[in-house]
Design an enzyme around this catalytic site. Structure first.
Site, PDB file in Angstrom:
ATOM      1  N   THR A  16       0.877  -1.175   0.000  1.00 41.56           N
ATOM      2  CA  THR A  16       0.000   0.000   0.000  1.00 41.56           C
ATOM      3  C   THR A  16       0.910   1.219   0.000  1.00 41.56           C
ATOM      4  OG1 THR A  16      -0.052   0.135   2.390  1.00 41.56           O
ATOM      5  CG2 THR A  16      -1.746  -1.197   1.362  1.00 41.56           C
ATOM      6  N   GLU A  24      -5.783  -3.890   0.110  1.00 46.90           N
ATOM      7  CA  GLU A  24      -6.028  -4.959   1.092  1.00 46.90           C
ATOM      8  C   GLU A  24      -7.221  -5.837   0.715  1.00 46.90           C
ATOM      9  OE1 GLU A  24      -5.322  -1.858   1.710  1.00 46.90           O
ATOM     10  OE2 GLU A  24      -4.171  -1.586   3.551  1.00 46.90           O
ATOM     11  N   LYS A  62     -14.064  18.160  10.552  1.00 52.41           N
ATOM     12  CA  LYS A  62     -14.933  18.219  11.731  1.00 52.41           C
ATOM     13  C   LYS A  62     -15.250  19.677  12.054  1.00 52.41           C
ATOM     14  CE  LYS A  62     -13.263  13.845  13.449  1.00 52.41           C
ATOM     15  NZ  LYS A  62     -11.870  13.564  13.092  1.00 52.41           N
ATOM     16  N   TRP A  72     -19.635  16.355  10.856  1.00 49.76           N
ATOM     17  CA  TRP A  72     -18.637  16.009   9.849  1.00 49.76           C
ATOM     18  C   TRP A  72     -19.043  16.503   8.474  1.00 49.76           C
ATOM     19  CZ3 TRP A  72     -16.690  10.312  10.857  1.00 49.76           C
ATOM     20  CH2 TRP A  72     -16.101  10.271  12.127  1.00 49.76           C
TER      21      TRP A  72
END
Ligand code: ADP
Length: 548
Positions: free
Chosen positions: A185, A331, A445, A450
């Site tokens: 990754t 993944e 935030k 959010w």
């Protein structure tokens, strides 16, 4: 009572064997790094993969050894993959877009034994050489006529290597759970971590990707994976296409709009896959010349980053091409979802359909998803509540290579229920559609609520003067954080802050409205083509909000 069915090992070699027997004449077409278009068949590719495996064995590569590639999507890269995996060795795709230090770190961590590289990457490999003592040999993926001058020690010409072998090689029958592939990754935080695919996970993942609501490839398809093989298995296409005998079109190193369009038309491509930036490039190219069309293309997979609304609208409304929004990660092998409409949704008004299709989509069989709060409690699937997105399934990592980032005696990266935290924040709904709000670390935030940076970006790039847009949260004295919109203008056009804010008005909640807009020449990207938000936040660390 035990079932009495055969134990047919799910090995990657069975995929290319199947193509050899059932689709021997189906073509694999490549734009080579040398320039010309190369054509071969699955039968040819199968034979050359066997020669490659035999050559690797002669070079001393054994079961479980790691062999690296630094290469574009080409027939050669594909036969090398199948050669390595068919030998029971592990194919490690290196991402050439990484910095030298990262590449060297990864090659050392993986203990790569030898490296296959395209002509394009000779200089890069030469620079790596001094830092990568485990790499004992370099194979340059070209013929004698194109072999470059190089300081690479013991550089071998790939075509000479193959021509010294014949096709009499029996694939090594390893345990289906043994490693077949290795992909790191990109490590936006900390060092890159290695995801180790097994034969079994690759085969199961390719089967899942071939279900009809995912890519649903068929023998009649002509598939062009633009997403690189070094970016999470080219989203499984290198396995799922030969599995059904679809024609494969490999674009090599040229991924600009004109080159992509040329291959789409010349090779009658029906299905193709890439990140949004590639599609923005193609659409800009098409718009520059109204005579250009997409005559054979049926479906486009857009993933790796959120699909902007303009991309979906232009493909579907102007060119009649179906867009499938997909989400996944290294993944996850990597595909986790695709946004195909469900029964009944085809009757909905266009605007409502777009609402569904622009979500990241539904999981195929083999992928489970759930969302949780900070304490790990599962949240409702109501399409509104958002939380940490966790996944579990047949082709999802349970740990990283050499235990990096894991916990406990087996260095697992899973929670007590076997779920992996994707690092994404998302909603799930009763129809099974998932929508990404943000990466957990990029979410803004503001006053305890959010804000989704992704959603604002995707609307902003719909403005005709905007080439690219990024939204980051920056500290704010009253609201904790507020969104800043960062814009790259299209060449030769002007647009003001007020015009952009007016464009967003009515499309997002009032309190999501960016507090400011700044114009830049360029937005930084990661090696997998995503906006590099960490760098942007650093770049704007001294930024001050305009006085209210
Ligand atoms: P990297 O190596 O850059 O992390 P990955 O492909 O593994 O590359 O990145 C996976 C991440 O990319 C996901 O966790 C998600 O944040 C983002 N991503 C992938 N597809 C989408 C999508 N369709 N919409 C929004 N984000 C996406």
């Amino acid at each position: 009572m035990q079932g009495l069915m055969q134990d047919w090992p799910l090995l990657v070699s069975t995929v290319i064997d199947h193509a050899r027997v059932n689709h021997p004449e189906r073509e694999v077409v490549t734009r080579t790094c040398e320039g010309p278009i190369h054509r071969c068949t699955y039968a040819d590719l199968h034979g050359r993969a066997k020669r490659c495996a035999k050559a690797l064995r002669r070079l001393g590569v054994r079961e479980g050894d790691v062999v690296a590639t630094l290469a574009w999507n080409t027939h050669r890269h594909m036969e090398i993959w199948y050669g390595i995996m068919g030998l029971g060795a592990v194919c490690h795709t290196l991402n050439p877009r990484l910095f030298l230090e990262q590449l060297s770190y990864i090659a050392n961590h993986a203990e790569d034994k030898c490296l296959f590289l395209d002509l394009t990457f000779v200089k890069l490999a030469e620079a790596m050489q001094a830092h990568c003592p485990t790499i004992k040999g370099y194979v340059i993926m070209t013929d004698r006529a194109h072999m470059p001058e190089t300081t690479l020690a013991n550089a071998i010409c790939y075509e000479e290597l193959l021509s010294a072998e014949d096709e009499s090689f029996d694939w090594v029958v390893v345990d289906e759970r043994s490693a077949a592939g290795l992909c790191y990754t990109s490590g936006t935080t900390g060092n890159p971590k290695g995801v180790v695919y097994s034969h079994r996970s690759n085969v199961l993942h390719a089967l899942a990707v071939n279900t009809a609501d995912m890519l649903g490839l068929r023998s009649v398809d002509s598939v062009m994976p633009i997403v690189p093989m070094f970016h999470a298995n080219a989203w499984a296409t290198v396995f799922s296409a030969p599995m059904v005998g679809a024609k494969l079109v490999m674009p090599g190193a040229k991924l600009d709009g004109a080159s992509v369009h040329e291959l789409l038309e010349a090779e009658a491509v029906t299905c193709t896959a890439a990140v949004p930036t590639v599609w923005l490039g193609l659409l800009q190219f098409l718009e520059s010349d109204k005579t250009k069309r997409l005559d054979t293309l049926e479906r486009v997979v857009v993933g790796g980053a959120a699909c902007p609304r303009v991309v979906m609208e232009k493909f579907e409304d102007n060119y009649g091409v179906l867009v499938m929004h997909g989400w996944g990660m290294t993944e996850m092998s990597p595909m986790g979802t695709a946004s195909r409409l469900k029964h009944g949704m085809d009757k909905l008004p266009r605007e409502q359909q777009l609402g569904w299709k622009l979500k990241q989509g539904r999981a195929p069989y083999t992928v489970e998803m759930k969302i949780t709060d900070d304490a790990g409690k599962e949240l409702p699937r109501d399409g509104k509540t958002f939380g940490h997105l966790l996944v579990r399934g047949a082709a999802i990592a349970k740990g990283y290579y050499k235990g990096e980032g894991g916990h406990g005696p087996d260095a697992t990266i899973l929670d007590e229920n076997g779920f992996f935290d994707t690092g994404d924040v998302a909603t799930l709904d009763a129809e099974g559609f998932m929508q990404i709000t943000d990466r957990a670390k990029d979410v803004i935030k503001s006053g305890g609520e959010w804000i989704s940076s992704i959603e604002i970006e995707n609307i902003a790039v719909g403005h005709p003067s905007v080439a690219e847009a990024a939204v980051i949260g920056l500290p704010h004295p009253k609201w904790d954080e507020r969104p800043l919109l960062i814009v790259v203008k299209k060449k030769g056009v002007e647009v003001s802050k007020d015009e952009l804010l007016a464009y967003l008005t009515g499309k997002i909640a009032k309190w999501w409205m960016p507090d400011d807009v700044v114009f830049v020449q360029e937005i930084p990207h990661t090696a997998t083509g995503k906006i590099q938000k960490r760098d942007l936040r650093e770049q704007f660390v001294a930024y001050a909000w305009p006085a209210a």
